[in-house]
Design a protein around this motif. Structure first.
Motif, PDB file in Angstrom:
ATOM      1  N   VAL A 119       0.835  -1.204   0.000  1.00 29.42           N
ATOM      2  CA  VAL A 119       0.000   0.000   0.000  1.00 29.42           C
ATOM      3  C   VAL A 119       0.873   1.258   0.000  1.00 29.42           C
ATOM      4  N   HIS A 122       1.965   2.827  -3.240  1.00 34.77           N
ATOM      5  CA  HIS A 122       1.012   3.571  -4.060  1.00 34.77           C
ATOM      6  C   HIS A 122       0.482   4.832  -3.398  1.00 34.77           C
ATOM      7  N   ILE A 130      -3.329   1.855   7.485  1.00 31.89           N
ATOM      8  CA  ILE A 130      -3.270   0.665   6.618  1.00 31.89           C
ATOM      9  C   ILE A 130      -3.831  -0.543   7.368  1.00 31.89           C
ATOM     10  N   LEU A 170      -7.278  -3.939  -2.549  1.00 32.75           N
ATOM     11  CA  LEU A 170      -7.344  -3.075  -1.368  1.00 32.75           C
ATOM     12  C   LEU A 170      -7.541  -1.607  -1.745  1.00 32.75           C
ATOM     13  N   LEU A 171      -6.963  -1.199  -2.864  1.00 32.19           N
ATOM     14  CA  LEU A 171      -7.057   0.207  -3.271  1.00 32.19           C
ATOM     15  C   LEU A 171      -8.201   0.433  -4.256  1.00 32.19           C
TER      16      LEU A 171
END
Lengths: 324, 264
Positions: A119, A122, A130, A170-171
């Motif tokens: 993460v 990015h 997180i 996740l994003l």
């Protein structure tokens, strides 16, 4: 008309090797609409995985993008710098879960530490954020939160695969590409992975999925559209119902007939497989690449490459037997 | 009776200080007649492979017995006796690449079978190898002299089955032989096992997680769960009237071509 998430125009990606040029993806155009699950089917070595890497612009020698354009969510990534693609596109707009994803996790890191690294590459967020983000996502997807604090070897194959899929999304990328995500899993675990993919879409975490497999019975359960690939080319595409109930290309028909599931329809017709082996893509057969294995081959099939033509409402076939 | 398996169990002990016992196979019993095709179906970790390895004499059972043609393979020690057992009971495994030595041409794995056979003449050997390849639908000139990485998974698995045509074993234990093979060529390979049974009366133990595959080829299906056989019956009995809740789940989880799962 729905909007397009991904457009690939006349893409050619070749491997330059000492033995010759492998035309793994040869003049392929593919659109992925918003909100659909697209199933891509074909045999091993037909270029499915290479096409997926190309759509992501995950291109490294000996693989080269020879021609064509790729547009993801309005951005022409085929012209972008690799650095920019890595930061702005991968994982953010489009994510790929490759075939060997079970080995993608770091063996020496707990899942949560791995997520932190991914993460942070990015987006600029704190460790605490997180962790809470990952916990929330695992809870939402009904994955055991405790598994975040385990090492990969402590997870089962199915759990690892689900964790990798959860991490890749996740994003909230718009498009998720999964390459043979269930081929190494037993049927019950496979169903759980498929359910997870549907949940990702249901909860609007992602918009569309491209699902790559050689198992059409799996696509039957989840796909909206079907694209059939053979020897580096798309030979047929259309809605799942249309293609399954009325395959136009002899190769598609062969693939469907090769499905072995315990059903009366299949018991009645018996088990049939496609004769022969897929061709070597350094020297693919002339004309239609399927002609040496085709039961309906005609003289023209040896000479002329059939175009992929639209026969009605987005149903496309490339076969000399089919007239537009 | 060709093979009698009685109360076969395997317990693995793991850990150095805190020892933990894992009961991989618990008191499994079954018999196989000559020419019978049975399937052992269950999910990963259900003990199918451990069972097969004990029959193949690769893994020593913790308790219970395997009796093949009246003999216990674990009581065989002389090389002639072992050669007899290896010739009669043959294993085929999931990953057709792992069975080959990548440094040698594929011919070697076929010619190695002659260590178990009494054939002297080289011309005779070559003839038999070529015949066996034809039996499994390969063209000898296309595969002989090549290296394993030059062949597809389907071709490699066919070569492994060609060994069965050379050895003519009485029992073949095929452990997930087609799960790594393309859906388009699976049926053809599955048919080779049926052919061996029909032409030579070979008995087959087919191990798979896919009830769909077992349904087409077996005389009898045994469902394995947590190390035990929980249900057994003919393919129709198992598919139409499954009794054990695990069998029912297994049946529901097989993806079908003409029916969609509930809730999908």
């Amino acid at each position: 008309m729905s909007t397009l998430l991904l457009e690939a125009e006349r893409v050619k990606s070749y491997y330059h090797t000492r033995e010759g040029t492998v035309k793994a993806v040869d003049d392929v155009s593919l659109d992925v609409e918003n909100g659909i699950i697209l199933g891509l089917a074909g045999e091993s070595g037909c270029g499915k995985s290479t096409l997926m890497n190309t759509l992501m612009m995950k291109i490294r020698p000996p693989l080269y993008l020879v021609d064509g354009e790729i547009i993801v969510d309005g951005e022409r990534i085929s012209k972008m710098e690799r650095k920019e693609i890595k930061k702005k596109i991968w994982g953010v707009k489009i994510s790929l879960v490759p075939q060997s994803a079970l080995n993608a996790l770091m063996p020496t890191k707990r899942i949560i530490d791995f997520i932190r690294d991914v993460v942070k590459f990015h987006v600029d967020v704190s460790d605490g954020e997180i962790v809470s983000m990952a916990r929330k996502r695992f809870e939402e997807l009904n994955l055991p939160e405790d598994s975040l604090y385990l090492y990969p070897h402590e997870l089962s194959g199915g759990m690892k695969q689900r964790a990798v899929i959860a991490i890749s999304t996740l994003l909230n990328p718009k498009l998720l590409i999964v390459d043979e995500p269930t081929s190494a899993l037993d049927v019950s675990t496979q169903k759980r992975v498929l359910k997870l993919l549907l949940d990702l879409k249901k909860f609007k975490i992602i918009d569309s999925i491209v699902f790559v497999t050689h198992d059409i019975a799996v696509l039957r359960q989840i796909a909206d559209r079907l694209v059939i690939m053979y020897a580096g080319k798309i030979v047929e595409s259309g809605t799942l119902e249309d293609v399954l109930s009325n395959p136009k290309h002899p190769y598609t028909a062969g693939l469907i007939h090769a499905v072995i599931t315990p059903e009366p329809e299949i018991r009645k017709r018996g088990l049939v497989s496609i004769p022969g082996e897929p061709p070597n893509l350094i020297n693919p057969p002339s004309g239609c690449r399927f002609h040496p294995r085709c039961l309906h081959a005609m003289p023209i099939c040896k000479k002329v490459v059939p175009e992929l033509v639209d026969i009605s409402n987005g149903r496309k076939v490339s076969c000399h037997l089919v007239k537009a | 009776m060709l093979l009698k398996v009685k109360d076969l169990s395997k317990t693995f002990i793991v850990g150095l200080l805190r020892k933990k016992e894992i009961h991989a196979v618990r008191k499994v019993s079954f018999n196989i007649k000559k020419g019978e095709f049975i399937s052992l179906v269950g999910e990963s970790g259900s003990g199918k492979t451990t069972t097969s390895r004990m029959i193949l004499r690769i893994l020593k059972p913790s308790s219970g017995s395997v009796i093949f043609e009246g003999k216990d393979p674990w009581a065989l020690h002389k090389i002639e006796d072992l050669k007899w057992y290896w010739k009669q009971v043959h294993g085929i495994f999931q990953d057709p690449f792992a069975s080959f030595n990548p440094l040698y041409k594929v011919d070697r794995i076929l010619y190695q079978t002659f260590n178990l056979l009494n054939i002297e003449s080289d011309a005779e050997k070559e003839h038999l190898v070529k015949e066996s390849l034809k039996e499994v639908g390969l063209r000898p000139e296309e595969v002989l002299g090549r290296y394993p990485h030059e062949l597809s998974g389907g071709q490699r698995q066919r070569i492994m089955i060609a060994r069965c045509y050379l050895l003519k074993p009485k029992l073949i234990i095929a452990d997930e032989p087609i799960s790594m093979i393309d859906a388009s060529t699976r049926a053809g390979i599955l048919k080779l096992f049926s052919d061996l049974r029909n032409n030579y009366g070979t008995s087959v133990i087919f191990i798979t997680h896919d009830l769909g595959l077992a349904y087409y080829v077996s005389d009898r299906i045994m469902i394995m769960h947590n190390g035990s056989i929980v249900e057994e019956g003919t393919p129709d009995e198992i598919m139409e009237h499954p009794k054990h809740h695990y069998t029912m789940r297994l049946k529901e989880d097989v993806p079908l071509l003409y029916r969609k799962w509930k809730g999908f």
